[in-house]
Design a protein around this motif. Structure first.
Motif, PDB file in Angstrom:
ATOM      1  N   THR A 160     -27.026 -27.692  17.365  1.00  0.00           N
ATOM      2  CA  THR A 160     -28.835 -27.281  16.618  1.00  0.00           C
ATOM      3  C   THR A 160     -29.656 -26.988  17.451  1.00  0.00           C
ATOM      4  OG1 THR A 160     -29.786 -29.359  15.200  1.00  0.00           O
ATOM      5  CG2 THR A 160     -28.657 -27.161  14.371  1.00  0.00           C
ATOM      6  N   PRO A 161     -29.460 -26.174  18.413  1.00  0.00           N
ATOM      7  CA  PRO A 161     -30.247 -26.104  19.940  1.00  0.00           C
ATOM      8  C   PRO A 161     -31.918 -24.595  19.516  1.00  0.00           C
ATOM      9  CG  PRO A 161     -28.542 -25.027  20.021  1.00  0.00           C
ATOM     10  CD  PRO A 161     -28.282 -25.838  18.984  1.00  0.00           C
ATOM     11  N   ILE A 162     -32.039 -25.614  19.824  1.00  0.00           N
ATOM     12  CA  ILE A 162     -34.390 -24.828  19.480  1.00  0.00           C
ATOM     13  C   ILE A 162     -35.189 -25.003  21.116  1.00  0.00           C
ATOM     14  CG2 ILE A 162     -36.299 -24.835  18.871  1.00  0.00           C
ATOM     15  CD1 ILE A 162     -34.434 -24.526  15.716  1.00  0.00           C
ATOM     16  N   PHE A 163     -35.501 -24.227  21.943  1.00  0.00           N
ATOM     17  CA  PHE A 163     -36.201 -24.073  22.334  1.00  0.00           C
ATOM     18  C   PHE A 163     -37.503 -23.364  22.337  1.00  0.00           C
ATOM     19  CE2 PHE A 163     -32.891 -21.371  24.419  1.00  0.00           C
ATOM     20  CZ  PHE A 163     -34.111 -20.227  24.824  1.00  0.00           C
ATOM     21  N   VAL A 164     -38.806 -23.251  22.398  1.00  0.00           N
ATOM     22  CA  VAL A 164     -39.956 -23.641  22.548  1.00  0.00           C
ATOM     23  C   VAL A 164     -40.368 -22.626  23.111  1.00  0.00           C
ATOM     24  CG1 VAL A 164     -42.263 -23.490  21.009  1.00  0.00           C
ATOM     25  CG2 VAL A 164     -40.365 -24.746  19.921  1.00  0.00           C
ATOM     26  N   ILE A 165     -41.398 -21.653  23.517  1.00  0.00           N
ATOM     27  CA  ILE A 165     -41.682 -20.639  25.188  1.00  0.00           C
ATOM     28  C   ILE A 165     -43.223 -20.833  24.812  1.00  0.00           C
ATOM     29  CG2 ILE A 165     -41.897 -19.076  26.777  1.00  0.00           C
ATOM     30  CD1 ILE A 165     -38.876 -18.058  25.402  1.00  0.00           C
ATOM     31  N   ASP A 166     -43.701 -21.531  25.361  1.00  0.00           N
ATOM     32  CA  ASP A 166     -45.259 -21.598  24.745  1.00  0.00           C
ATOM     33  C   ASP A 166     -46.085 -20.535  25.456  1.00  0.00           C
ATOM     34  OD1 ASP A 166     -45.487 -21.854  28.017  1.00  0.00           O
ATOM     35  OD2 ASP A 166     -46.020 -24.076  27.861  1.00  0.00           O
ATOM     36  N   ARG A 167     -47.688 -20.589  25.182  1.00  0.00           N
ATOM     37  CA  ARG A 167     -47.724 -19.395  25.428  1.00  0.00           C
ATOM     38  C   ARG A 167     -48.389 -18.713  27.206  1.00  0.00           C
ATOM     39  NH1 ARG A 167     -51.289 -17.467  21.114  1.00  0.00           N
ATOM     40  NH2 ARG A 167     -51.718 -18.963  19.977  1.00  0.00           N
ATOM     41  N   LYS A 168     -48.164 -19.843  27.940  1.00  0.00           N
ATOM     42  CA  LYS A 168     -48.282 -19.418  29.259  1.00  0.00           C
ATOM     43  C   LYS A 168     -46.350 -19.777  30.148  1.00  0.00           C
ATOM     44  CE  LYS A 168     -51.077 -22.305  29.934  1.00  0.00           C
ATOM     45  NZ  LYS A 168     -52.104 -23.731  30.101  1.00  0.00           N
ATOM     46  N   GLY A 169     -45.617 -19.483  28.830  1.00  0.00           N
ATOM     47  CA  GLY A 169     -43.651 -18.431  29.202  1.00  0.00           C
ATOM     48  C   GLY A 169     -43.111 -20.419  29.931  1.00  0.00           C
ATOM     49  N   THR A 170     -43.635 -21.515  29.566  1.00  0.00           N
ATOM     50  CA  THR A 170     -42.686 -23.040  29.600  1.00  0.00           C
ATOM     51  C   THR A 170     -42.204 -23.101  28.731  1.00  0.00           C
ATOM     52  OG1 THR A 170     -44.857 -23.603  31.295  1.00  0.00           O
ATOM     53  CG2 THR A 170     -43.254 -25.198  30.331  1.00  0.00           C
ATOM     54  N   PRO A 173     -37.106 -27.313  25.548  1.00  0.00           N
ATOM     55  CA  PRO A 173     -36.101 -28.206  24.488  1.00  0.00           C
ATOM     56  C   PRO A 173     -36.596 -28.789  23.533  1.00  0.00           C
ATOM     57  CG  PRO A 173     -35.637 -28.145  27.104  1.00  0.00           C
ATOM     58  CD  PRO A 173     -37.068 -28.343  26.908  1.00  0.00           C
ATOM     59  N   MET A 174     -36.649 -28.630  22.350  1.00  0.00           N
ATOM     60  CA  MET A 174     -36.781 -29.346  21.168  1.00  0.00           C
ATOM     61  C   MET A 174     -35.359 -30.618  21.458  1.00  0.00           C
ATOM     62  SD  MET A 174     -38.298 -27.392  18.250  1.00  0.00           S
ATOM     63  CE  MET A 174     -38.189 -28.961  17.201  1.00  0.00           C
ATOM     64  N   PRO A 175     -34.911 -31.570  20.308  1.00  0.00           N
ATOM     65  CA  PRO A 175     -34.572 -32.590  20.536  1.00  0.00           C
ATOM     66  C   PRO A 175     -33.283 -31.781  19.594  1.00  0.00           C
ATOM     67  CG  PRO A 175     -36.651 -33.636  19.526  1.00  0.00           C
ATOM     68  CD  PRO A 175     -36.747 -31.777  20.075  1.00  0.00           C
ATOM     69  N   PHE A 176     -32.301 -32.440  19.689  1.00  0.00           N
ATOM     70  CA  PHE A 176     -30.553 -31.756  18.731  1.00  0.00           C
ATOM     71  C   PHE A 176     -30.429 -32.575  17.690  1.00  0.00           C
ATOM     72  CE2 PHE A 176     -29.453 -29.210  22.386  1.00  0.00           C
ATOM     73  CZ  PHE A 176     -29.557 -30.098  23.308  1.00  0.00           C
ATOM     74  N   GLY A 177     -29.844 -31.249  17.005  1.00  0.00           N
ATOM     75  CA  GLY A 177     -29.597 -32.131  15.564  1.00  0.00           C
ATOM     76  C   GLY A 177     -30.760 -31.318  14.222  1.00  0.00           C
ATOM     77  N   VAL A 178     -30.646 -31.003  13.050  1.00  0.00           N
ATOM     78  CA  VAL A 178     -31.412 -30.251  12.662  1.00  0.00           C
ATOM     79  C   VAL A 178     -33.099 -30.907  12.350  1.00  0.00           C
ATOM     80  CG1 VAL A 178     -31.564 -29.158   9.995  1.00  0.00           C
ATOM     81  CG2 VAL A 178     -29.405 -29.319  10.706  1.00  0.00           C
ATOM     82  N   LYS A 179     -33.677 -30.168  12.402  1.00  0.00           N
ATOM     83  CA  LYS A 179     -35.233 -31.001  11.652  1.00  0.00           C
ATOM     84  C   LYS A 179     -35.310 -29.447  10.668  1.00  0.00           C
ATOM     85  CE  LYS A 179     -34.397 -28.812  16.269  1.00  0.00           C
ATOM     86  NZ  LYS A 179     -33.554 -28.714  16.445  1.00  0.00           N
ATOM     87  N   SER A 180     -36.658 -30.747  10.094  1.00  0.00           N
ATOM     88  CA  SER A 180     -37.239 -30.042   9.206  1.00  0.00           C
ATOM     89  C   SER A 180     -38.440 -28.888   9.532  1.00  0.00           C
ATOM     90  CB  SER A 180     -38.329 -31.007   8.091  1.00  0.00           C
ATOM     91  OG  SER A 180     -38.978 -31.928   8.232  1.00  0.00           O
TER      92      SER A 180
END
Length: 196
Positions: A160-170, A173-180
């Motif tokens: 369950t890979p997720i990454f978040v891109i902030d307002r500045k484009g950075t 990556p979030m930790p692996f595993g299902v996130k609530s």
């Protein structure tokens, strides 16, 4: 067999520091630090190449690029339709989107990363599950760059890979595993409240 000494172990590192690659990279780093981000246009800022690749939202058929969402917070989930962990994760993303409401600056994108999946099947899948955010089947060049930048596990849907891109484009990556939904919100809230 000769045991390496401290002196002999330092020599390869010194040689690496003097490699042509290191010399080429050094001036770029100095140039970037000498220029503030305020002086640079968004086109000049260092962003991953995959931000500029044209993708198609499988639900609407509209083309988009991640760079189109500059100034917003973008959550990207890499998934596969056959993956039960992915579906659990998407249910949590759905709860997050419902909690934040439609006026949120959060853009949610699902990337089908299994090369055997196609846009038509993905559209049926998201519609049957009520997932109403942006979904795309990215080209191999995008997947290759994600793997190179963040690791091969970002193309492993059950993690369950997720990454978040902030307002500045950075990219964050979030930790692996299902996130609530609560964990997702805790992660994205600082980026949503952060100004440009």
């Amino acid at each position: 067999m000769e045991i390496p000494t401290e002196e002999s172990m330092e020599k390869p590192a010194d040689a690496m520091m003097e490699s042509p690659t290191a010399e080429v990279m050094k001036p770029q780093e100095e140039d970037l630090s000498a220029t503030s981000s305020e002086d640079m246009s968004s086109e000049e800022m260092m962003v991953p190449d995959f931000f500029k690749v044209s993708l198609t939202d499988v639900n609407t058929g509209e083309a988009f690029k991640i760079s189109d969402f500059a100034g917003k917070v973008v959550l990207v989930e890499n998934l596969a339709m056959w993956c039960p962990n992915c579906k659990k994760q998407q249910e949590q993303v759905k709860l997050l989107n419902e909690a934040l409401g439609m006026d949120s600056d959060l853009i949610t994108i699902g990337f089908a990363v299994d090369p055997n999946e196609n846009a038509a099947d993905l559209k049926k899948y998201i519609n049957s599950n009520g997932f109403d955010w942006i979904y795309a089947v990215p080209p191999q060049e995008v997947l290759d760059e994600i793997s190179r930048l963040y690791g091969a596990n970002f193309l492993n849907p059950p993690s369950t890979p997720i990454f978040v891109i902030d307002r500045k484009g950075t990219v964050h990556p979030m930790p692996f595993g299902v996130k609530s939904a609560d964990d997702l919100r805790d992660f994205v809230d600082p980026f949503l409240t952060e100004g440009m």
